[in-house]
Design a protein around this motif. Structure first.
Motif, short mmCIF file in Angstrom:
data_model
loop_
_atom_site.label_atom_id
_atom_site.label_comp_id
_atom_site.label_asym_id
_atom_site.label_seq_id
_atom_site.Cartn_x
_atom_site.Cartn_y
_atom_site.Cartn_z
N VAL A 157 -72.84 -44.68 -54.63
CA VAL A 157 -71.87 -45.73 -54.27
C VAL A 157 -72.59 -46.89 -53.59
N GLY A 158 -73.46 -46.55 -52.64
CA GLY A 158 -74.18 -47.60 -51.90
C GLY A 158 -75.10 -48.39 -52.81
N SER A 159 -75.79 -47.69 -53.73
CA SER A 159 -76.69 -48.37 -54.65
C SER A 159 -75.93 -49.35 -55.54
N CYS A 160 -74.74 -48.91 -55.97
CA CYS A 160 -73.90 -49.80 -56.80
C CYS A 160 -73.46 -51.03 -56.00
N ARG A 161 -73.12 -50.82 -54.75
CA ARG A 161 -72.70 -51.96 -53.92
C ARG A 161 -73.87 -52.92 -53.74
N PHE A 162 -75.07 -52.36 -53.57
CA PHE A 162 -76.26 -53.21 -53.42
C PHE A 162 -76.48 -54.05 -54.67
N LEU A 163 -76.41 -53.41 -55.85
CA LEU A 163 -76.63 -54.15 -57.09
C LEU A 163 -75.52 -55.16 -57.33
N MET A 164 -74.30 -54.82 -56.92
CA MET A 164 -73.21 -55.79 -57.06
C MET A 164 -73.50 -57.01 -56.17
N GLY A 165 -74.07 -56.74 -55.01
CA GLY A 165 -74.47 -57.85 -54.13
C GLY A 165 -75.51 -58.74 -54.80
N CYS B 4 -71.03 -56.84 -49.89
CA CYS B 4 -71.55 -55.69 -50.65
C CYS B 4 -72.77 -55.08 -49.97
N PHE B 5 -73.68 -55.92 -49.52
CA PHE B 5 -74.88 -55.42 -48.84
C PHE B 5 -74.50 -54.63 -47.58
N CYS B 6 -73.52 -55.13 -46.86
CA CYS B 6 -73.10 -54.44 -45.63
C CYS B 6 -72.45 -53.10 -45.97
N GLN B 7 -71.66 -53.07 -47.06
CA GLN B 7 -71.02 -51.81 -47.46
C GLN B 7 -72.07 -50.79 -47.89
N ALA B 8 -73.13 -51.27 -48.53
CA ALA B 8 -74.19 -50.36 -49.00
C ALA B 8 -74.97 -49.75 -47.85
N ALA B 9 -74.98 -50.43 -46.71
CA ALA B 9 -75.80 -49.97 -45.58
C ALA B 9 -75.41 -48.57 -45.13
N SER B 10 -74.13 -48.22 -45.26
CA SER B 10 -73.68 -46.91 -44.77
C SER B 10 -74.26 -45.76 -45.59
N GLU B 11 -74.75 -46.06 -46.81
CA GLU B 11 -75.28 -45.01 -47.67
C GLU B 11 -76.80 -44.91 -47.62
N VAL B 12 -77.43 -45.73 -46.81
CA VAL B 12 -78.90 -45.69 -46.70
C VAL B 12 -79.33 -44.34 -46.15
N PRO C 246 -83.91 -46.03 -40.96
CA PRO C 246 -83.74 -46.41 -42.37
C PRO C 246 -82.81 -47.60 -42.55
N ARG C 247 -81.76 -47.65 -41.76
CA ARG C 247 -80.80 -48.74 -41.95
C ARG C 247 -81.42 -50.07 -41.55
N LEU C 248 -82.23 -50.05 -40.52
CA LEU C 248 -82.90 -51.30 -40.11
C LEU C 248 -83.91 -51.74 -41.17
N GLN C 249 -84.60 -50.77 -41.77
CA GLN C 249 -85.52 -51.11 -42.86
C GLN C 249 -84.74 -51.72 -44.02
N TYR C 250 -83.59 -51.17 -44.29
CA TYR C 250 -82.73 -51.72 -45.36
C TYR C 250 -82.33 -53.15 -45.04
N TYR C 251 -81.85 -53.36 -43.81
CA TYR C 251 -81.46 -54.72 -43.41
C TYR C 251 -82.63 -55.68 -43.54
#
Length: 1394
Positions: A866-874, A889-897, A918-923
């Motif tokens: 789900v998170g990966s899809c939100r990231f790609l949608m972003g 979308c990027f913010c929604q994806a963060a919860s799945e990191v 991990p979430r900070l690395q993602y951000y």
């Protein structure tokens, strides 16, 4: 499951390309002697194929390569195909003029070094010699994506070479009513052509080896009449009559031995004859009617429809397949050739197989199978195969051939006719490019030939052609919308019918091509090639006709016989439902999937419609079928498990380099990609229908709710569970089916480069899913794109990852491999699997629109990635310019990191990178991406959100605060930037930000903000930054000193403000040697004075700033001497204090410098940093004497240089010309004269002397130094002294004047002065010498400069001139007179005292 793959049905998959047709090289051949004879008919079109001997070897240049051809009239078209690489120059069209190619008259032979093509026409035989691919491409490794075809050098072949073609001799002549032929190469390289003889039997034409010499020979294989009667018996005259000789071959085949060739002739007398070419004798005759059950009628008819095929196996020997044609029926007989010790041969009957189809087009034989191709009365293609060794019941296996496109396109009221027809015409896999081009040619009324159009160009041309026809037919000026719609439908349906007609013609089957090495079976059609691939079990059961399904061997389905029966009954129920569903009902389910509505609801609605419209009691049939199922819940579960591809794919093992290189291009050609992906598309489409019918059946089961039907004790909950398992299955297949038919977009190069830059920021460019490329002109579907660029390598690596497997020993088996590849591709495409390669590939290939639709269809029901899809949608939203949606979308994806593999790859830390959550690395990655794209507002928003995550991580906080500061500053949000700076917990980063703030605001001239920020706890740092910048940059282009001055003034720190401006002034004088620089210097000193005047007097001082060389700028490289050594560190300098008075002096000096530069601009370069002494010299040179005097007085310097300089100017004027006079007025005007002479016109020289006189009068000096220096200057230049100067000096120092005369040998002037001086002492003119009272006893004492007078007398005495003697006498006399007077006066004085 029982491994009964061989006994399953097959699917036909088209290998036709969508793009422009491959470039075919046209070659024409006109054989001498060939002519169109009377009654020379045109033979039927035919086709054939050839496969290389090493085509199944994994380590071979000819791997997966084959040649196929079609013949039509006098034209032969040859194409070389490869499933691994795209072959260049792989198609030729050879036209043999005035000849007709025999059906089956093309034979390809392979030697170690050559490929030899043998061609037979009705008049000629030909040999084409081409180099073997192994000789063209020496390496065994196939690593390139393209390679030259075997036909590349066809242009070098000399078709007129007599050794490579020959006319068919008129005697014995070619039989007119048989098209049989055979050709082969002997072991000596001779080309042999076997043809039916006009007189019966066979004649063989031999061409000598292509590289040797020899003559063409003809051998006739014919039995003598007696022998013929003995072997064959008497023939009915009915056969011999019109059909020619009874032993006329209707089908010929050859089997080559080492030094001989067996020629098999199936003759029209239903006998099979076997000839030895070497011995030229008939070795065997077999009457095939013995194997036909009812042969009475057949014996009287000529066997013109019989066919013969051979198959050879090293282990099993030679097999012969014979098709015996009879009206309304046909029979296949399979024999094995058996030899005895005495060189006698016989046939061992293996199998007889019967068919009801009448018109056999072609059949192929292997040592185990027969594949047959028919064309029935309804113009339908039928392909079947059978394993004649294992299938005792004679049950043929079905091949589900590709149906022609539907005859009519249904257009709903809400659809636009043009768009609907275009979608139908250009749906991938429906119409070939050639059919569309031919229809367009006809529709465009046969204008210029349209060639090489890309898919998009063709679409535009079709639209234009139909619209033009439509416009031309409209005669009314105004047409109603309904009438226009009807016209649209009319013209588009006309064009569609035209396309359908040509598609049908091009789909006409001509032959089967079977590769005995890889077991690949191809269907050769008039316009393209298609492949037959095994059908999966579920699809096989669902697609199988009812008659075959009823006779299906249950043991071949599952090991559990009862379960197999249940599944078969279940599939029959599904078939009943599927056949009852109308187009409108089917559309309900498709729309539900497309509009993200629950499929269960759609299934319920379809069921209600089925029940409501059940006129043929289908529901009763289904009900009765359900009664036969012992355990429906279990059977449904088994069916679902068979169709579910949700699994964890094994990671492929790392393979050696040579293995990876060998496999790198396996199944990588455009043809293989098309076939594999069409197979997946067909499977997904079929299974979507199965799932749809299964959902409807489950709804029916829920509705019935009968314990008897459900099977004892089955729970309602189990049904619900199955329903909820079926629904995602259906949606998964809908999604894969959609992706398999969705075309990829062509991407501009600049978009690809931009995308690559963004991916490099995300550090995804090294993953296998991302290899951006420019799409070719042939459009691909997104699944084809994915398979070609990404998944193929994964799948092949996975299939060949078994350890201890030697590649050289591995043989490729097409049915097994294509099945495994399709299954693995489905797994990679399966939405519920954790792998995320497919969406990642779409992102890497810039397929943003398709990716958005894919995620939209996936989002509501799939809870994996789900998170990966939100990231790609972003990412998609970013490309579309919708930044704020992207941010959401990027913010929604963060919860799945940390939970998903793709996001984990996204955040993998580099070596040496600071580890954070991990979430900070993602951000961090997302922030970098937004930064590269140039969206500072979004960067600020995301960084602000990320700060809440980094509450305990001060390093991350510092990074994020720095990021916020930078982007606020870029946006011009100065206050917010300052606020972010102050909140930064890292002092070094804070200092960097502060430095950037100062520099940027200075460059933008936003100095008020910069000055007014409070800088709490940062005051000294700001000052240090501005000072270092001020000292490091050019003074005239940057105003850092003025900024620093304003900064201190704003904070009432006047002394520092004064220090800054004083330093600024000093540097201006030293570094900016211009008039403007001097002006600024003066203003700087004035500002510094003002600052000190605002301070109480006791604090009105500053420290003398250091010279420029002493400033140490942080980070500056050390200065070295000429020999590279660092100089010694200077000792601490003494601090010098400057008070207000010192500043005023400097200010005055600056003002004087400016005055000088304004008077003479050329002096500005040297005046800037000159000392007061140097300035005096410069001023004197420029003639600014008043200014020079004031400067001397201020700095307490002697005026001597001023007087000397003025005296020199007077001398120059005295002897100068008019130019000097005119020039003098300029500097004279700059000096104030004490009085103006108005009595007469005054010259510049007079004015200069007057100025000198006024200075001597005005400025007194000790010992009258200035008079002395002026006179000394004049005398040194030989200028006579003016009287006023003499008189003036006589009054103050006559003795010194005498000495000066003597110094310059002015003896007469000296004598006159001495005489006058002695007269003055004696009372005559004493007032001219400044003597108050002359010599007397009561006056003060007087004196004479006796030493000087003695020197004068000596000089006069030494000169013998008469004139000098008289002067000497005068002085001597006067001196004596004076001494007498002195003597008298002395006595009087003494007398008085006494």
């Amino acid at each position: 499951m029982a491994a009964a793959l061989a006994e399953r049905s097959c699917l036909e998959l088209s290998g036709a390309e969508r793009g422009p047709r491959r470039r075919v090289r046209e070659l024409a051949l006109s054989p001498p002697g060939a002519s169109v004879g009377p009654g020379a008919g045109r033979y039927a079109d035919s086709a054939g194929g050839f496969c290389y001997q090493e085509s199944a070897q994994l380590v071979s240049v000819t791997r997966n390569r084959f040649i196929h051809w079609t013949t039509s009239g006098d034209t032969l078209e040859l194409v070389e195909e490869s499933l691994d690489i795209n072959l260049l120059n792989n198609a030729i069209r050879l036209k043999i003029q005035n000849c007709s190619l025999l059906p089956g008259g093309v034979h390809v032979c392979e030697t170690q070094n050559l490929i030899i093509i043998l061609i037979l026409t009705n008049q000629t035989v030909h040999r084409l010699v081409l180099p073997h691919p192994a000789r063209m491409y020496r390496s065994e490794l196939i690593t390139e994506g393209q390679m030259q075809s075997v036909f590349t050098d066809i242009g070098k072949v000399n078709f007129r070479d007599p050794s490579n073609y020959h006319m068919i001799p008129s005697i014995p002549g070619l039989a007119s009513n048989s098209t049989a032929s055979a050709a082969w190469l002997s072991s000596d390289g001779e080309a042999l052509f076997a043809l039916p003889s006009a007189s019966g039997g066979i004649f063989v034409l031999k061409l000598p080896p292509h590289d040797g010499h020899g003559i063409v020979s003809v051998v006739e294989l014919k039995q003598s009449s007696v022998m013929q009667r003995l072997l064959t018996g008497w023939m009915p005259t009915a056969i011999r009559g019109d059909q020619g000789p009874s032993d006329l071959p209707v089908s010929l085949s050859v089997h080559c031995l080492e030094h001989d060739a067996f020629l098999f002739a199936l003759c029209q007398d239903h006998k099979l004859r076997m000839w030895s070419y070497k011995d030229q004798m008939c070795l065997m005759v077999a009457d095939l009617l013995e194997f036909v059950p009812v042969n009475k009628d057949l014996r009287l008819a000529a066997g013109t429809g019989h066919r013969l095929r051979l198959a050879y196996s090293q282990s099993l020997g030679l097999y012969l397949g014979v098709y015996m044609h009879a009206p309304k029926r046909g029979q296949f007989c399979v024999f094995q050739l058996v030899s005895t010790e005495s060189n006698r041969y016989s046939l061992d009957h293996i199998s007889s197989l019967f068919t009801s189809q009448e018109m056999l087009v072609d059949f192929a034989l292997t040592p185990a199978e027969i594949w047959a191709l028919w064309h029935d009365d309804e113009n339908q293609t039928i392909v079947k195969y059978i394993n004649f060794e294992q299938n005792i019941a004679g049950q043929w296996n079905q091949v589900f051939v590709q149906p022609l496109p539907e005859e009519e396109v249904t257009i709903r009221d809400d659809q636009d006719p043009r768009e609907t027809y275009l979608e139908s015409l250009f749906m991938p896999g429906r119409f070939t490019n050639a059919a569309l081009l031919k229809a367009l040619q006809i529709f465009s009324r046969g204008g210029e030939r349209i060639m090489d159009l890309t898919w998009d160009e063709l679409k535009k041309e079709v639209t234009l052609a139909v619209e033009n026809e439509l416009q031309g037919s409209v005669t009314e000026y105004e047409v109603s919308q309904e009438e226009f719609r009807q016209l649209q439908v009319e013209f588009w349906s006309k064009f569609y019918a035209c396309c359908l007609q040509y598609q049908e013609a091009l789909s006409c089957p001509l032959a089967l091509h079977l590769n005995p090495y890889t077991n690949m079976v191809c269907l050769l059609k008039k316009g393209f090639l298609s492949f037959l691939v095994p059908c999966s079990l579920v699809d096989h059961l669902y697609l199988l006709p009812d008659a075959h399904l009823l006779t299906e061997d249950d043991s071949t389905i599952f090991d559990d016989l009862e379960m197999s029966r249940d599944v078969v009954c279940l599939v029959q129920c599904l078939r009943l439902i599927g056949e009852s569903i109308s187009m409108e009902m089917a559309f309900i389910m498709e729309m539900a999937c497309s509009r993200l509505q629950p499929p269960e609801k759609a299934a319920e609605q379809i069921l209600e419609d089925l029940i409501a419209n059940d006129t043929e009691n289908v529901m009763e049939d289904i009900h009765s079928k359900l009664q036969e199922i012992r355990n429906p819940i279990h059977a449904i579960g088994v069916l679902i498990r068979e169709m579910d591809y949700e699994m964890e794919l094994e990671m492929e093992r790392a393979q050696p380099l040579n293995v990876r290189m060998n496999l790198s291009q396996l199944y990588g050609s455009g043809t293989a990609v098309t076939v594999v992906c069409r197979g997946v598309c067909k499977m997904a489409t079929t299974r979507f229908l199965i799932c749809r019918d299964l959902l409807i059946l489950q709804q029916l089961l829920l509705r019935l709710g009968d314990a008897m039907i459900l099977g004892g004790g089955q729970l309602f909950q189990s049904q619900q569970d199955l329903l909820h398992r079926t629904s995602p299955l259906l949606l998964s297949y809908y999604l894969i089916s959609w992706a398999s038919q969705c075309l990829a977009s062509d991407v501009p190069v600049d978009t690809l480069e931009s995308n690559l830059q963004h991916l490099s920021v995300l550090e995804l460019t090294d993953t296998t899913a991302l290899t951006p490329h420019k799409l070719v002109s042939s459009p691909q579907t997104i699944v084809e794109l994915f398979f070609q660029e990404v998944s193929r390598k994964h799948i092949i690596s996975h299939l060949f990852s078994q350890p201890n497997t030697s590649l050289s020993e591995t043989s490729l088996n097409w049915p097994h491999l294509i099945t495994a590849i399709a299954a693995d591709l489905l797994s990679l495409l399966w939405p519920s699997n954790p792998g995320f390669l497919f969406p990642e590939c779409l992102m890497g290939s810039c397929q943003y629109t398709q990716l958005q639709e894919y995620i939209r269809l996936l989002q509501p029901w799939c809870h994996v990635n789900v998170g990966s899809c939100r990231f790609l949608m972003g990412r998609c939203y970013l490309v579309m310019g919708e930044g704020h949606k992207a941010l959401d979308c990027f913010c929604q994806a963060a919860s799945e990191v940390g939970k998903e593999e793709f996001l984990d790859r996204l955040i993998r830390a580099e070596d040496g990178e600071m580890a954070s959550t991990p979430r900070l690395q993602y951000y961090d990655k997302v922030l970098r991406l937004l930064d590269v794209i140039g969206l500072p507002e979004l960067v600020i928003q995301l960084a602000t959100l990320a700060i809440t995550e980094a509450a305990d991580d001060w390093r991350s906080q510092a990074t994020l605060r720095t990021c916020i500061f930078k982007h606020h500053l870029d946006l011009g949000h100065n206050s917010q930037a300052y606020e972010a700076l102050t909140q930064n917990p890292d002092s070094s980063r804070q200092l960097d930000c502060l430095r950037q703030l100062v520099v940027v605001l200075c460059e933008r001239s936003q100095l008020q903000d910069l000055v007014e920020f409070p800088y709490v706890n940062l005051h000294n740092e700001v000052v240090g930054i501005i000072e270092s910048r001020a000292r490091a940059v050019d003074l005239m282009t940057h105003n850092y000193y003025e900024l620093l001055y304003a900064f201190h003034i704003y904070r009432h720190n006047y002394r520092k403000a004064g220090t800054v401006m004083f330093e600024y002034g000093m540097r201006l004088g030293r570094e900016v040697r211009t008039l403007r620089g001097l002006q600024k210097q003066g203003n700087c000193y004035l500002a510094a004075i003002n600052c000190l005047r605002l301070i109480r007097p006791e604090y009105a001082w500053i420290v003398q700033p250091a010279s420029g060389a002493v400033y140490e700028r942080p980070g500056a490289s050390p200065k070295r001497s000429h020999d590279g050594e660092c100089p010694a560190v200077p000792t601490a300098r003494q601090i010098e204090i400057l008070e207000l008075e010192d500043l005023e002096k400097e200010c005055m000096l600056a003002h004087i410098r400016l005055t000088l530069a304004q008077h003479d601009p050329s002096t500005a370069a040297v005046a800037g940093s000159s000392s007061p002494e140097e300035m005096v010299t410069l001023l004197v040179q420029a003639g600014l004497f008043d200014t020079a005097v004031s400067l001397c007085q201020t700095f307490k310097l002697p005026l001597t240089p001023v007087f000397e300089g003025l005296a020199f100017k007077c001398i120059k004027l005295q002897f100068g010309g008019e130019a000097a006079q005119a020039e003098a007025w300029d500097w004279l005007a700059a000096n104030q004269l004490s009085s103006v002479i108005t009595t007469k016109e005054s010259s510049a020289t007079d004015e200069a002397w007057r100025l000198l006189a006024s200075y001597l009068d005005r400025y007194k000096s000790q010992n009258h130094l200035y008079h002395h220096c002026v006179i000394n200057k004049l005398l040194s230049h030989g200028v006579p002294l003016p009287n006023w100067l003499i008189n003036s000096y006589k009054k103050v120092d006559a003795a010194e004047l005498l000495r000066l005369y003597l110094n310059y040998a002015l003896l007469e002037e000296a004598v006159d002065l001495v005489l006058e001086y002695m007269d003055a002492l004696l009372g005559k003119g004493h007032e001219h010498f400044g003597i108050e009272r002359p010599l007397s006893a009561i006056a003060p004492m007087v004196w004479l400069p006796y030493s000087a007078i003695d020197q004068l007398l000596q000089a006069l005495g030494e000169n013998t001139a008469t004139h000098h003697c008289s002067l000497y006498q005068k002085v001597q006399d006067k001196l004596e007179d004076y001494q007498q007077k002195v003597d008298t006066a002395t006595r009087d004085l003494l007398y008085r005292r006494n």
